[in-house]
Enzyme design. Structure first.
Site, PDB file in Angstrom:
ATOM      1  N   LYS A 196     -16.463  11.022  69.282  1.00 28.95           N
ATOM      2  CA  LYS A 196     -16.017  12.238  69.956  1.00 28.95           C
ATOM      3  C   LYS A 196     -14.498  12.263  69.929  1.00 28.95           C
ATOM      4  CE  LYS A 196     -16.200  14.816  74.262  1.00 28.95           C
ATOM      5  NZ  LYS A 196     -16.778  14.921  75.593  1.00 28.95           N
ATOM      6  N   LYS A 249     -18.664  14.817  67.133  1.00 27.22           N
ATOM      7  CA  LYS A 249     -18.222  15.996  67.875  1.00 27.22           C
ATOM      8  C   LYS A 249     -16.710  16.097  67.834  1.00 27.22           C
ATOM      9  CE  LYS A 249     -18.336  17.724  72.557  1.00 27.22           C
ATOM     10  NZ  LYS A 249     -18.668  17.418  73.910  1.00 27.22           N
TER      11      LYS A 249
HETATM   12  C1  PBG Z   1     -17.235  16.375  78.764  1.00 28.74           C
HETATM   13  C2  PBG Z   1     -17.752  17.195  77.644  1.00 28.74           C
HETATM   14  C3  PBG Z   1     -16.980  18.098  76.918  1.00 28.74           C
HETATM   15  C4  PBG Z   1     -17.858  18.733  76.036  1.00 28.74           C
HETATM   16  C5  PBG Z   1     -19.120  18.184  76.220  1.00 28.74           C
HETATM   17  N1  PBG Z   1     -19.036  17.211  77.229  1.00 28.74           N
HETATM   18  C6  PBG Z   1     -15.561  18.468  77.044  1.00 28.74           C
HETATM   19  C7  PBG Z   1     -14.531  17.424  77.069  1.00 28.74           C
HETATM   20  O1  PBG Z   1     -14.715  16.295  76.624  1.00 28.74           O
HETATM   21  O2  PBG Z   1     -13.462  17.750  77.580  1.00 28.74           O
HETATM   22  C8  PBG Z   1     -17.443  19.822  75.086  1.00 28.74           C
HETATM   23  C9  PBG Z   1     -18.506  20.736  74.586  1.00 28.74           C
HETATM   24  C10 PBG Z   1     -17.983  21.973  73.972  1.00 28.74           C
HETATM   25  O3  PBG Z   1     -16.762  22.199  73.859  1.00 28.74           O
HETATM   26  O4  PBG Z   1     -18.815  22.804  73.590  1.00 28.74           O
HETATM   27  N2  PBG Z   1     -17.625  15.084  78.910  1.00 28.74           N
END
Ligand code: PBG
Length: 323
Positions: A196, A249
């Site tokens: 991520k 992601k």
């Molecule tokens: C937070 C989380 C995020 C997303 C999923 N879980 C945002 C972040 O890490 O700030 C993003 C999903 C999206 O942007 O569609 N743990």
């Protein structure tokens, strides 16, 4: 011209193109993210995600029934926690009567066969808007992992099929697996957000949950977008620690990572077609600069082609309608 090989032969008609297509989409590919808020009969459009909504639990259950009837088999739950419940310890995250826990129960009760995955991270519950516990301006790893493990057990107790840790702390997959084992949740899966990246494309999501970091950014835990080898390391370590599915992601700017991870692990790979990617297509379609339906199918097919087995996407409904 006499040519030995004419590649266009396999593109002559829709029939032959369909028959030789290397990649196809089915409703089984999709994970549908759902944003749940308190209240009754709430359906709030998310400003930066046109035609995507935050629902109260009653409406969420209706939505899940409809998704199931369309052939969609998996939802991924996110909750918008009330400000007064936020703290720096994740108290609300492990509340057995919290919105997440109530939502899991209500959904499993209404549509028992729907796979329910739950987001595991502290940001929606954090007074700092960070995915972990904050001490002296730092996001501390080990104390956070303890809460994430408790949170996972609490989701499993409520009936979650999979927990999906999205926090990027070190060692959390192993700790969650151990906690699930100790509590006899031997059928609960872990979908690890393994690679991520710290991305600007999460903006609209943070609007949806009101979860933008209160200070700094997430670069000490989420990955640097300059890196590729590191994604393989993260994914392999998560598999060793017990992840059943690993995720990459964001999606579209990271197709190379999807392929790289797919080639290096022996578990299913998922990809998250995130909020900013959704917003870009919606915005360009609104001005008439691209054809929305075509952009959706091309994007989702690209994920499969890159190697994704599963796709978390806000476009699942539209895609299934078109398939
Ligand atoms: C937070 C989380 C995020 C997303 C999923 N879980 C945002 C972040 O890490 O700030 C993003 C999903 C999206 O942007 O569609 N743990």
């Amino acid at each position: 011209m006499y040519l030995q090989r004419r590649n266009r032969i396999l593109r002559v008609s829709p029939a032959i193109r369909a028959m030789v297509a290397e990649t196809s989409l089915t409703p089984n590919d999709f994970i549908v993210p759902l944003f749940i808020c308190e209240g009754e009969n709430v359906k709030d459009e998310i400003a930066s995600m046109p035609n995507y909504f935050r629902y109260s639990l009653d409406n969420t259950v209706k939505e899940v029934k409809e998704l199931w009837s369309m052939g969609i088999k998996c939802v991924l739950l996110f909750v918008k926690s009330k400000d007064e419940l936020k703290d720096n310890k994740g108290t609300e995250a492990v509340n057995p009567d919290g919105l997440m826990q109530r939502s899991i129960k209500a959904i499993k009760n209404a549509v028992p066969e729907m796979l329910v995955m739950t987001d595991v991270a502290l940001d929606p519950y954090s007074s700092y808007g960070h995915d972990g516990i904050v001490e002296n301006g730092q996001i501390v790893n080990d104390a956070t992992v303890e809460v994430l493990a408790q949170m996972s057990v609490s989701h499993a107790q409520a009936g979650a099929d999979f927990v999906a840790p999205s926090d990027m702390m070190d060692g959390r997959i192993g700790a969650i697996r151990q906690a699930l084992e100790e509590n006899h949740f031997t059928n609960t899966g872990i979908m690890a957000y393994s690679a991520k990246y710290a991305s600007c494309f999460y903006g609209p999501f943070r609007d949806a949950l009101d979860s933008a970091p209160g200070f700094g950014d997430k670069k000490t835990y989420q990955m640097d977008y300059s890196n590729r080898i590191e994604a393989v390391k993260e994914a392999q370590m998560d598999v060793e620690e017990g992840a059943d599915i690993v995720m990459v992601k964001p999606g579209l700017p990271y197709l190379d990572i999807v392929r790289e991870v797919k080639n290096s692990v022996d578990v299913p790979v998922s990809v998250y077609n995130i909020s900013g990617e959704y917003a870009m297509i919606k915005a360009a379609a609104k001005t008439g600069w691209i054809d929305e339906n075509k952009a959706i199918l091309e994007t989702l097919t690209a994920f499969k082609r890159a190697g994704a087995d599963l796709i978390a996407t806000y476009f699942a409904r539209e895609a299934v309608r078109m398939l």
